[in-house]
Design a protein around this motif. Structure first.
Motif, mmCIF file in Angstrom:
data_model
loop_
_atom_site.group_PDB
_atom_site.id
_atom_site.type_symbol
_atom_site.label_atom_id
_atom_site.label_comp_id
_atom_site.label_asym_id
_atom_site.label_seq_id
_atom_site.Cartn_x
_atom_site.Cartn_y
_atom_site.Cartn_z
ATOM 1 N N GLU A 75 0.853 -1.183 0.000
ATOM 2 C CA GLU A 75 0.000 0.000 0.000
ATOM 3 C C GLU A 75 0.890 1.234 0.000
ATOM 4 O O GLU A 75 1.793 1.356 0.821
ATOM 5 C CB GLU A 75 -0.917 -0.003 1.220
ATOM 6 N N SER A 76 0.634 2.143 -0.900
ATOM 7 C CA SER A 76 1.428 3.355 -1.024
ATOM 8 C C SER A 76 0.904 4.408 -0.055
ATOM 9 O O SER A 76 -0.258 4.813 -0.128
ATOM 10 C CB SER A 76 1.353 3.864 -2.465
ATOM 11 N N ASP A 77 1.753 4.835 0.857
ATOM 12 C CA ASP A 77 1.352 5.849 1.842
ATOM 13 C C ASP A 77 1.102 7.204 1.204
ATOM 14 O O ASP A 77 0.228 7.943 1.616
ATOM 15 C CB ASP A 77 2.432 6.007 2.911
ATOM 16 N N ASP A 78 1.878 7.519 0.173
ATOM 17 C CA ASP A 78 1.773 8.836 -0.445
ATOM 18 C C ASP A 78 0.977 8.814 -1.749
ATOM 19 O O ASP A 78 1.022 9.754 -2.515
ATOM 20 C CB ASP A 78 3.161 9.420 -0.687
#
Length: 94
Positions: free
Chosen positions: A59-62
């Motif tokens: 999952e990409s935080d940004d």
């Protein structure tokens, strides 16, 4: 194709070989690693991480998009990914 991205990977073992390249890896470093892909000698490398897993979640935080390649095929860009791999043996019991 001609690349050996996951030299320790084995087909039908029920695992996914995940290779991640650090975004801070420079162009020159990427070209050097790429020239070694055909023999699998690009590993070990401090900015390339490989793992062998039964399932994988990223999952990409940004909300940045990442290139996704599966079995040598470019699938597009993704922000989140979840996968689970089953070996052929798992289907014998179904």
């Amino acid at each position: 194709g001609q690349w050996d991205v996951a030299p320790r990977g084995h087909p039908n073992d029920g695992r996914v070989e995940v290779t991640q390249v650090d975004r801070h890896m420079g162009v020159r470093q990427r070209l050097t690693a790429r020239s070694r892909l055909s023999t699998g000698s690009h590993l070990p490398y401090p900015l390339i991480q490989t793992r062998s897993l039964k399932n994988f979640v990223c999952e990409s935080d940004d909300h940045a998009q990442h290139a996704l390649w599966l079995d040598g095929q470019y699938m597009g860009r993704v922000t989140n990914l979840s996968c689970e791999v089953c070996s052929d043996e798992a289907f014998l019991w179904m």
